[in-house]
Design a protein around this motif. Sequence first.
Motif, PDB file in Angstrom:
ATOM      1  N   LEU A 104      15.374  23.830  27.870  1.00  0.00           N
ATOM      2  CA  LEU A 104      15.217  23.515  29.293  1.00  0.00           C
ATOM      3  C   LEU A 104      15.492  24.748  30.154  1.00  0.00           C
ATOM      4  O   LEU A 104      14.729  25.069  31.068  1.00  0.00           O
ATOM      5  CB  LEU A 104      16.163  22.386  29.681  1.00  0.00           C
ATOM      6  N   ILE A 105      16.593  25.439  29.859  1.00  0.00           N
ATOM      7  CA  ILE A 105      16.965  26.614  30.652  1.00  0.00           C
ATOM      8  C   ILE A 105      15.919  27.722  30.493  1.00  0.00           C
ATOM      9  O   ILE A 105      15.532  28.383  31.461  1.00  0.00           O
ATOM     10  CB  ILE A 105      18.356  27.110  30.254  1.00  0.00           C
ATOM     11  N   THR A 106      15.430  27.914  29.260  1.00  0.00           N
ATOM     12  CA  THR A 106      14.408  28.933  29.017  1.00  0.00           C
ATOM     13  C   THR A 106      13.136  28.618  29.791  1.00  0.00           C
ATOM     14  O   THR A 106      12.544  29.493  30.426  1.00  0.00           O
ATOM     15  CB  THR A 106      14.100  29.032  27.515  1.00  0.00           C
ATOM     16  N   GLY A 107      12.697  27.350  29.734  1.00  0.00           N
ATOM     17  CA  GLY A 107      11.484  26.966  30.445  1.00  0.00           C
ATOM     18  C   GLY A 107      11.625  27.147  31.940  1.00  0.00           C
ATOM     19  O   GLY A 107      10.718  27.654  32.614  1.00  0.00           O
ATOM     20  N   ALA A 108      12.777  26.755  32.491  1.00  0.00           N
ATOM     21  CA  ALA A 108      12.992  26.894  33.930  1.00  0.00           C
ATOM     22  C   ALA A 108      13.066  28.361  34.329  1.00  0.00           C
ATOM     23  O   ALA A 108      12.552  28.757  35.383  1.00  0.00           O
ATOM     24  CB  ALA A 108      14.273  26.165  34.330  1.00  0.00           C
ATOM     25  N   ALA A 109      13.706  29.190  33.494  1.00  0.00           N
ATOM     26  CA  ALA A 109      13.820  30.618  33.809  1.00  0.00           C
ATOM     27  C   ALA A 109      12.463  31.304  33.795  1.00  0.00           C
ATOM     28  O   ALA A 109      12.301  32.379  34.398  1.00  0.00           O
ATOM     29  CB  ALA A 109      14.760  31.301  32.812  1.00  0.00           C
ATOM     30  N   ASP A 110      11.490  30.703  33.130  1.00  0.00           N
ATOM     31  CA  ASP A 110      10.145  31.271  33.102  1.00  0.00           C
ATOM     32  C   ASP A 110       9.522  31.273  34.499  1.00  0.00           C
ATOM     33  O   ASP A 110       8.679  32.118  34.807  1.00  0.00           O
ATOM     34  CB  ASP A 110       9.275  30.471  32.132  1.00  0.00           C
ATOM     35  N   ASP A 111       9.928  30.326  35.350  1.00  0.00           N
ATOM     36  CA  ASP A 111       9.418  30.265  36.723  1.00  0.00           C
ATOM     37  C   ASP A 111      10.347  31.059  37.647  1.00  0.00           C
ATOM     38  O   ASP A 111      10.892  30.528  38.620  1.00  0.00           O
ATOM     39  CB  ASP A 111       9.318  28.807  37.189  1.00  0.00           C
ATOM     40  N   ASP A 112      10.523  32.327  37.334  1.00  0.00           N
ATOM     41  CA  ASP A 112      11.409  33.171  38.136  1.00  0.00           C
ATOM     42  C   ASP A 112      10.667  33.654  39.389  1.00  0.00           C
ATOM     43  O   ASP A 112       9.470  33.396  39.547  1.00  0.00           O
ATOM     44  CB  ASP A 112      11.910  34.346  37.296  1.00  0.00           C
ATOM     45  N   PRO A 113      11.356  34.328  40.315  1.00  0.00           N
ATOM     46  CA  PRO A 113      10.684  34.754  41.548  1.00  0.00           C
ATOM     47  C   PRO A 113       9.430  35.590  41.321  1.00  0.00           C
ATOM     48  O   PRO A 113       8.447  35.454  42.061  1.00  0.00           O
ATOM     49  CB  PRO A 113      11.765  35.559  42.268  1.00  0.00           C
ATOM     50  N   SER A 114       9.433  36.477  40.319  1.00  0.00           N
ATOM     51  CA  SER A 114       8.224  37.251  40.062  1.00  0.00           C
ATOM     52  C   SER A 114       7.119  36.361  39.503  1.00  0.00           C
ATOM     53  O   SER A 114       5.932  36.566  39.806  1.00  0.00           O
ATOM     54  CB  SER A 114       8.514  38.417  39.117  1.00  0.00           C
ATOM     55  N   GLY A 115       7.483  35.346  38.717  1.00  0.00           N
ATOM     56  CA  GLY A 115       6.495  34.377  38.256  1.00  0.00           C
ATOM     57  C   GLY A 115       5.942  33.559  39.409  1.00  0.00           C
ATOM     58  O   GLY A 115       4.739  33.260  39.468  1.00  0.00           O
ATOM     59  N   ILE A 116       6.825  33.200  40.342  1.00  0.00           N
ATOM     60  CA  ILE A 116       6.391  32.459  41.531  1.00  0.00           C
ATOM     61  C   ILE A 116       5.381  33.288  42.320  1.00  0.00           C
ATOM     62  O   ILE A 116       4.374  32.776  42.822  1.00  0.00           O
ATOM     63  CB  ILE A 116       7.603  32.090  42.407  1.00  0.00           C
ATOM     64  N   GLY A 117       5.644  34.606  42.408  1.00  0.00           N
ATOM     65  CA  GLY A 117       4.705  35.492  43.087  1.00  0.00           C
ATOM     66  C   GLY A 117       3.350  35.506  42.397  1.00  0.00           C
ATOM     67  O   GLY A 117       2.298  35.482  43.059  1.00  0.00           O
ATOM     68  N   THR A 118       3.348  35.527  41.058  1.00  0.00           N
ATOM     69  CA  THR A 118       2.091  35.516  40.306  1.00  0.00           C
ATOM     70  C   THR A 118       1.321  34.225  40.541  1.00  0.00           C
ATOM     71  O   THR A 118       0.114  34.247  40.822  1.00  0.00           O
ATOM     72  CB  THR A 118       2.367  35.686  38.802  1.00  0.00           C
ATOM     73  N   TYR A 119       2.011  33.087  40.422  1.00  0.00           N
ATOM     74  CA  TYR A 119       1.341  31.797  40.626  1.00  0.00           C
ATOM     75  C   TYR A 119       0.853  31.645  42.072  1.00  0.00           C
ATOM     76  O   TYR A 119      -0.216  31.068  42.318  1.00  0.00           O
ATOM     77  CB  TYR A 119       2.280  30.651  40.268  1.00  0.00           C
ATOM     78  N   SER A 120       1.627  32.173  43.023  1.00  0.00           N
ATOM     79  CA  SER A 120       1.210  32.110  44.421  1.00  0.00           C
ATOM     80  C   SER A 120      -0.064  32.910  44.650  1.00  0.00           C
ATOM     81  O   SER A 120      -0.977  32.470  45.357  1.00  0.00           O
ATOM     82  CB  SER A 120       2.324  32.631  45.333  1.00  0.00           C
ATOM     83  N   GLN A 121      -0.129  34.102  44.051  1.00  0.00           N
ATOM     84  CA  GLN A 121      -1.318  34.932  44.189  1.00  0.00           C
ATOM     85  C   GLN A 121      -2.527  34.240  43.570  1.00  0.00           C
ATOM     86  O   GLN A 121      -3.626  34.261  44.138  1.00  0.00           O
ATOM     87  CB  GLN A 121      -1.086  36.290  43.525  1.00  0.00           C
TER      88      GLN A 121
END
Length: 456
Positions: free
Chosen positions: A50-67
Amino acid sequence: MPVRRNGYQRGDQPTVTSNRGVIPSPSPVGDDDAPRSRLARFLRILGPGLITGAADDDPSGIGTYSQIGAQFGYGLSWTIVLSFPLMVAIQEVAAQIGRVTGAGIARNLRRHYPRPLLQGVVALLLIANIVNLGADLSAMGAALALMVGGQGPIYTLLFGIVCIVLEVGLSYRRYAAILKWTTISLFTYVAVVAVARVPWPHALRSLVIPEIQFNAAYATALVAVLGTTISPYLFFWQASQEIEEEHRHHAKPLCLTPTTAGPELKRIRVDTLTGMAFSNLIALAIIFATAATLGASGIHDIATSSQAAEALRPIAGQFAFAMFALGIIGTGLLAVPVLAGSAAYAVTEMAGMAGSLDAKPLSARLFYGTIAATTLAGASLSQIGIDPTRALYWAAVVNGVLAGPLMVVMMLIVGNPRAMGRLALTRAKTFWGWAATIVMIAASLLFLAFVATGRS
């Protein structure tokens, strides 16, 4: 004779012993509360996955998905569906390496493969993690500055110090509980989707019917999704957290007790499936939210997660902006310790030394020193004139180069009887593990081809 699991005899009330005290586990729930008991058991087994999966959506990942959402709308949503079984397969491989062998990935590399390979892998991991730490901490600082005003670089450094204090100052049991609760922050993106007026028929159709474009930008975005979801630091973290759980329960590596492996491997599968499903649902929520707001309003170029939050304010309102910004800070508090911790596990294993989040700082100087050094190095990137957001591009290159070969090595480890004993992967898991490896190698080669030709 009573059956023992995780070192406890059925009917006993186990305790968890650490160098910071003895903590009794919760008492069993009575038969009258069977549904609640099942839910409680399910929540208790959630941890490393669970922690690993959640950590995958880190701020830089959020930036990628937002783009991706801003630039392509819903057109790349299908990649999240594609990546899900691949993520589950390779993260389950990482978890089984830790739980079965009782050693992390770097220690297994040290035992079974040439030393230069180990040193190269750890060096690349450190470079990628420090740059990722810089990007994540900077995004957190910028998000807080957007919300309350002030200097983003100062907030960046303060967030780095807070994360170091939490990792060094808390026992593993308390720290793991904090990380588990921090995952709730990701639900802020579900709240953003709720107010984003998503055209659901179109959005859901895009999950199963790809809207493929034959151009460099689309191909690079495809590689970015895979590189964001399948990252080497997640492999090292989940393997090492399985070892932490093993020590917490005073259990032996499963290669020494293969007859007890069934329940543990089932727990790993449920935990990993849940964590990766949670990760991908949040990634979809971010893509849907930004596609319905930024993309639909003609904003197609988003460089950072904090920029995405700011762009949301005039379109989706103050609530959506606040939730998006809070989510950046919450996911950063979760991801930064995972990035620094995975580096610390790799360095100490490479050196042949013990390292644990439950060890006293003075008895694990290299482990905690690596956590502090990598976190402060990341927080300092913007202070010395290096733009962490631009550097993150090169971190993606390093991750892409590292992930494929590392996944090959991981697949060799789980197929190696010297490491795994009688608990090598099943044929089905072997198939999916190699499938994930091949896809990641192909994606990284495609990414490197675009880098070499200078196209984006």
